[in-house]
Design an enzyme around this catalytic site. Structure first.
Site, PDB file in Angstrom:
ATOM      1  N   ASP A   6      39.961   3.905  -3.696  1.00  0.00           N
ATOM      2  CA  ASP A   6      38.979   2.881  -3.351  1.00  0.00           C
ATOM      3  C   ASP A   6      39.461   2.207  -2.060  1.00  0.00           C
ATOM      4  O   ASP A   6      40.656   2.240  -1.747  1.00  0.00           O
ATOM      5  CB  ASP A   6      38.911   1.872  -4.501  1.00  0.00           C
ATOM      6  CG  ASP A   6      38.053   0.671  -4.175  1.00  0.00           C
ATOM      7  OD1 ASP A   6      36.933   0.859  -3.666  1.00  0.00           O
ATOM      8  OD2 ASP A   6      38.503  -0.474  -4.427  1.00  0.00           O
ATOM      9  N   ASP A   8      37.892  -1.291  -0.365  1.00  0.00           N
ATOM     10  CA  ASP A   8      37.920  -2.748  -0.443  1.00  0.00           C
ATOM     11  C   ASP A   8      38.671  -3.248  -1.681  1.00  0.00           C
ATOM     12  O   ASP A   8      38.350  -2.874  -2.806  1.00  0.00           O
ATOM     13  CB  ASP A   8      36.487  -3.304  -0.479  1.00  0.00           C
ATOM     14  CG  ASP A   8      35.740  -3.017   0.816  1.00  0.00           C
ATOM     15  OD1 ASP A   8      36.397  -2.735   1.830  1.00  0.00           O
ATOM     16  OD2 ASP A   8      34.496  -3.077   0.806  1.00  0.00           O
ATOM     17  N   ASP A 214      40.476  -1.031  -7.876  1.00  0.00           N
ATOM     18  CA  ASP A 214      40.641  -2.385  -8.417  1.00  0.00           C
ATOM     19  C   ASP A 214      39.430  -2.900  -9.182  1.00  0.00           C
ATOM     20  O   ASP A 214      39.509  -3.949  -9.805  1.00  0.00           O
ATOM     21  CB  ASP A 214      40.938  -3.373  -7.275  1.00  0.00           C
ATOM     22  CG  ASP A 214      39.701  -3.632  -6.425  1.00  0.00           C
ATOM     23  OD1 ASP A 214      38.999  -2.654  -6.091  1.00  0.00           O
ATOM     24  OD2 ASP A 214      39.427  -4.798  -6.102  1.00  0.00           O
TER      25      ASP A 214
HETATM   26  C1  2M8 Z   1      29.990  -3.837  -0.315  1.00  0.00           C
HETATM   27  O1  2M8 Z   1      30.896  -3.219  -1.182  1.00  0.00           O
HETATM   28  C2  2M8 Z   1      31.983  -3.970  -1.704  1.00  0.00           C
HETATM   29  C3  2M8 Z   1      33.015  -3.013  -2.281  1.00  0.00           C
HETATM   30  O2  2M8 Z   1      33.151  -2.906  -3.614  1.00  0.00           O
HETATM   31  C4  2M8 Z   1      31.553  -5.039  -2.689  1.00  0.00           C
HETATM   32  O3  2M8 Z   1      30.765  -4.782  -3.607  1.00  0.00           O
HETATM   33  O4  2M8 Z   1      32.052  -6.156  -2.532  1.00  0.00           O
HETATM   34  C5  2M8 Z   1      29.173  -2.775   0.422  1.00  0.00           C
HETATM   35  O5  2M8 Z   1      28.041  -3.360   0.976  1.00  0.00           O
HETATM   36  C6  2M8 Z   1      29.951  -2.115   1.538  1.00  0.00           C
HETATM   37  O6  2M8 Z   1      29.087  -1.272   2.257  1.00  0.00           O
HETATM   38  C7  2M8 Z   1      30.566  -3.163   2.443  1.00  0.00           C
HETATM   39  O7  2M8 Z   1      31.388  -2.582   3.395  1.00  0.00           O
HETATM   40  C8  2M8 Z   1      31.374  -4.157   1.630  1.00  0.00           C
HETATM   41  C9  2M8 Z   1      31.945  -5.261   2.495  1.00  0.00           C
HETATM   42  O8  2M8 Z   1      32.720  -6.151   1.756  1.00  0.00           O
HETATM   43  O9  2M8 Z   1      30.574  -4.737   0.603  1.00  0.00           O
HETATM   44 MG    MG Z   2      37.406  -2.345  -4.655  1.00  0.00          MG
HETATM   45 MG    MG Z   3      34.782  -0.086  -3.728  1.00  0.00          MG
END
Ligand code: 2M8
Ligand code: MG
Ligand code: MG
Length: 277
Positions: A6, A8, A214
């Site tokens: 993963d 983020d 995570d």
């Molecule tokens: C979104 O995805 C993250 C990852 O889990 C989230 O849900 O917080 C998506 O929109 C992704 O495209 C984007 O890069 C990210 C940015 O924090 O948020």
């Molecule tokens: Mg994540």
């Molecule tokens: Mg993710």
């Protein structure tokens, strides 16, 4: 061996997207020739510059929570994939078209009087403010093909009602970091299995697999591999994958990522290096 990760909150810091604590391991894995495969909610457009910056351009990737798989030439089957895109990648769709997802979401929002904002309706400045992405990055996050992130503004009951409604359409609702994500009948675990099957077909042996994540949306991925790391996260929900070979990191983000890789594949920790490797 294959490493699935993963981005983020795992390889990248949840707040500022920094990955410097993971850098020594990325270098070492590259030297060992072990592909580091991003498996993320991000779009393939976000992944293009990011894979370059991380040094992962030769590895395949999974975008939009399992809706898309991107294959570089070495992962293509001469018989099956002939037409790479201008970036040299073949994109496989494992989900459904974003148009269908948006159409059904609009219907359920009206029927259930549900309170959420799809990412596609968030003004750019608000998307930047709530994610900490730069404006160009936020533009790339908007170019979605197989999943729609939602900012949820309602209660728990509304969420269950939406989940049930979408399930009737063959759609899934999963929790990412800040957003809930709507996809087709795909998830990170299915996409990982797809790539493991492809590797096995091309190389003639099954790889030893490690995955790190995570969030709740990472659970199917953590359950689809031989060894897994649940990175300390920012979630109120209990996250408990059905995975006997699970290591829970003590620290969060990329430092927890490095801790997890060291646990399974570190110098003194050649755990689980069985006949599989
Ligand atoms: C979104 O995805 C993250 C990852 O889990 C989230 O849900 O917080 C998506 O929109 C992704 O495209 C984007 O890069 C990210 C940015 O924090 O948020
Ligand atoms: Mg994540
Ligand atoms: Mg993710």
């Amino acid at each position: 061996r294959l490493l699935f990760t993963d981005l983020d909150g795992s390889l990248l810091d949840h707040h500022d997207y920094d990955w410097s604590p993971a850098r020594p391991w990325l270098t070492r894995l590259k030297q060992l020739g072990i592909p580091v495969i991003p498996v993320t909610s991000k779009t393939r457009h976000e992944l293009l510059p990011l894979r370059r910056a991380l040094g992962l351009s030769e590895a395949p990737f999974v975008a939009e929570n399992g809706a898309l798989v991107g294959l570089p030439p070495a992962w293509c089957h001469a018989r099956l994939e002939r037409d790479p895109d201008p970036d040299g990648l073949v994109i496989k769709s494992l989900g459904v078209d974003i148009g269908f997802i948006r159409q059904r979401l609009a219907i359920w929002r009206h029927r259930l009087d549900a309170r959420f904002t799809p990412l596609s309706e968030l003004p750019l400045d608000e998307l930047v403010a709530c994610t900490g992405l730069s404006e160009p990055e936020a533009r790339l996050a908007r170019r979605r093909e197989g999943s729609e992130p939602l900012l949820w503004q309602g209660g728990e009951a509304g969420l269950e009602a939406l989940r049930d409604g979408l399930a009737g359409d063959g759609l899934r609702l999963v929790r990412g970091g800040r957003f809930w994500h709507v996809t087709g009948a795909c998830h990170k675990g299915e996409a990982v299995r797809w790539l493991v099957r492809r590797y096995t077909a091309l190389r003639g042996h099954r790889p030893l697999t490690l995955a790190l994540g995570d969030g709740p949306n990472d659970i199917p991925m953590l359950e689809a591999v031989d060894q897994a790391v649940l990175i300390r996260g920012h979630h109120d929900q209990p996250v408990a994958p059905a995975q006997p070979a699970l290591y829970r990191s003590r620290v969060a983000g990329p430092a927890g990522w490095a801790e997890g890789v060291a646990h399974w594949w570190g110098r003194d920790g050649h755990r689980g290096e069985s006949a599989l490797s």
